[in-house]
Write a protein that holds these residues in place. Structure first.
Motif, short mmCIF file in Angstrom:
data_model
loop_
_atom_site.label_atom_id
_atom_site.label_comp_id
_atom_site.label_asym_id
_atom_site.label_seq_id
_atom_site.Cartn_x
_atom_site.Cartn_y
_atom_site.Cartn_z
N TRP A 95 0.83 -1.21 0.00
CA TRP A 95 0.00 0.00 0.00
C TRP A 95 0.85 1.25 0.00
O TRP A 95 0.40 2.32 -0.37
CB TRP A 95 -0.90 0.04 1.22
CG TRP A 95 -2.10 -0.85 1.16
CD1 TRP A 95 -2.36 -1.84 0.26
CD2 TRP A 95 -3.20 -0.80 2.04
NE1 TRP A 95 -3.56 -2.42 0.55
CE2 TRP A 95 -4.10 -1.80 1.64
CE3 TRP A 95 -3.51 -0.03 3.15
CZ2 TRP A 95 -5.30 -2.04 2.31
CZ3 TRP A 95 -4.70 -0.27 3.81
CH2 TRP A 95 -5.59 -1.26 3.38
N TYR A 96 2.10 1.14 0.45
CA TYR A 96 3.00 2.29 0.60
C TYR A 96 4.30 1.99 -0.14
O TYR A 96 5.27 1.51 0.46
CB TYR A 96 3.24 2.58 2.08
CG TYR A 96 1.94 2.70 2.84
CD1 TYR A 96 1.15 3.83 2.69
CD2 TYR A 96 1.49 1.68 3.65
CE1 TYR A 96 -0.07 3.94 3.35
CE2 TYR A 96 0.28 1.79 4.32
CZ TYR A 96 -0.50 2.92 4.17
OH TYR A 96 -1.70 3.02 4.81
N PRO A 97 4.35 2.27 -1.44
CA PRO A 97 5.50 1.89 -2.25
C PRO A 97 6.84 2.42 -1.74
O PRO A 97 7.86 1.74 -1.86
CB PRO A 97 5.17 2.47 -3.63
CG PRO A 97 3.69 2.57 -3.66
CD PRO A 97 3.28 2.87 -2.24
N ARG A 98 6.86 3.62 -1.18
CA ARG A 98 8.13 4.13 -0.67
C ARG A 98 8.64 3.26 0.47
O ARG A 98 9.84 2.98 0.56
CB ARG A 98 7.99 5.59 -0.21
CG ARG A 98 7.83 6.55 -1.36
CD ARG A 98 7.88 7.98 -0.89
NE ARG A 98 7.63 8.90 -1.98
CZ ARG A 98 8.07 10.13 -2.03
NH1 ARG A 98 8.78 10.61 -1.03
NH2 ARG A 98 7.81 10.91 -3.06
N SER A 133 -1.14 8.47 7.94
CA SER A 133 -2.03 8.80 9.05
C SER A 133 -2.70 7.54 9.60
O SER A 133 -2.96 6.59 8.86
CB SER A 133 -3.11 9.80 8.61
OG SER A 133 -4.04 9.18 7.76
N VAL A 134 -3.00 7.57 10.88
CA VAL A 134 -3.76 6.49 11.50
C VAL A 134 -5.13 6.41 10.85
O VAL A 134 -5.63 5.32 10.54
CB VAL A 134 -3.86 6.70 13.03
CG1 VAL A 134 -4.83 5.70 13.66
CG2 VAL A 134 -2.49 6.60 13.68
N GLN A 135 -5.74 7.55 10.60
CA GLN A 135 -7.06 7.57 9.98
C GLN A 135 -7.04 6.88 8.62
O GLN A 135 -7.95 6.12 8.28
CB GLN A 135 -7.55 9.01 9.82
CG GLN A 135 -8.95 9.10 9.26
CD GLN A 135 -9.49 10.51 9.27
OE1 GLN A 135 -8.83 11.44 9.72
NE2 GLN A 135 -10.69 10.68 8.76
N GLY A 171 -1.71 7.68 -1.72
CA GLY A 171 -2.32 8.39 -2.83
C GLY A 171 -1.30 8.96 -3.79
O GLY A 171 -1.64 9.74 -4.67
N GLU A 172 -0.03 8.59 -3.62
CA GLU A 172 1.02 9.12 -4.48
C GLU A 172 0.84 8.62 -5.92
O GLU A 172 0.60 7.43 -6.15
CB GLU A 172 2.39 8.70 -3.97
CG GLU A 172 3.53 9.29 -4.76
CD GLU A 172 4.90 9.04 -4.14
OE1 GLU A 172 5.82 9.80 -4.49
OE2 GLU A 172 5.04 8.11 -3.33
N ASN A 195 3.68 8.75 -11.41
CA ASN A 195 4.74 9.64 -11.89
C ASN A 195 5.59 10.15 -10.74
O ASN A 195 6.83 10.21 -10.84
CB ASN A 195 4.16 10.81 -12.67
CG ASN A 195 3.66 10.40 -14.04
OD1 ASN A 195 4.11 9.40 -14.59
ND2 ASN A 195 2.74 11.16 -14.59
N SER A 196 4.96 10.53 -9.65
CA SER A 196 5.70 11.02 -8.49
C SER A 196 6.58 9.92 -7.91
O SER A 196 7.75 10.15 -7.59
CB SER A 196 4.72 11.52 -7.43
OG SER A 196 5.40 11.85 -6.24
N PHE A 197 6.03 8.72 -7.80
CA PHE A 197 6.80 7.61 -7.26
C PHE A 197 7.98 7.28 -8.17
O PHE A 197 9.10 7.03 -7.70
CB PHE A 197 5.91 6.38 -7.06
CG PHE A 197 6.65 5.20 -6.52
CD1 PHE A 197 7.22 5.23 -5.26
CD2 PHE A 197 6.78 4.05 -7.28
CE1 PHE A 197 7.92 4.14 -4.76
CE2 PHE A 197 7.48 2.96 -6.79
CZ PHE A 197 8.05 3.00 -5.52
N LYS A 198 7.75 7.32 -9.47
CA LYS A 198 8.82 7.04 -10.43
C LYS A 198 9.95 8.06 -10.29
O LYS A 198 11.13 7.70 -10.27
CB LYS A 198 8.27 7.06 -11.85
CG LYS A 198 9.28 6.73 -12.92
CD LYS A 198 8.66 6.76 -14.29
CE LYS A 198 9.74 6.55 -15.35
NZ LYS A 198 9.21 6.65 -16.69
#
Length: 100
Positions: free
Chosen positions: A39-42, A73-75, A84-85, A88-91
């Motif tokens: 869920w969190y690629p970074r 966030s915990v929420q 939600g990244e 393109n941003s992750f790349k």
């Protein structure tokens, strides 16, 4: 017509653990929630040392990983919301890591 408003109290994080495939968060209401690291690629791409270099932020409302510039966030975890990244941003982030 009446509308019912429900106030939801979001618990705070007390501690967390990141493994090769899971992010597990211990909450102050006694629950422990685990979500897939995918869920969190970074976080998934981070080294063990980078994954372990975290701190609670907002009095436990979230977690921050300085080395990889990741905030969760915990929420978001409770609501089942992955990162939600954009791709393109992750790349760009991945390319900047490889350039170092």
């Amino acid at each position: 017509m009446t509308t019912l408003a429900v106030k939801i109290n979001i618990p705070k994080a007390n501690n967390l653990n990141v493994t090769e495939d899971t992010l597990t968060v211990e909450l102050d209401d006694g629950r422990t929630i685990s979500v897939p690291l995918a869920w969190y690629p970074r976080l998934q791409e981070a080294s063990v040392g980078e994954r372990n270099n975290w701190r609670l932020i907002g009095g436990g409302q979230g977690m921050h990983w300085r080395d990889i510039d990741e905030d969760i966030s915990v929420q978001g975890i409770i609501s089942g919301t992955p990162s939600g990244e954009s791709q393109n941003s992750f790349k760009r982030w991945l390319e900047s890591r490889q350039a170092c």
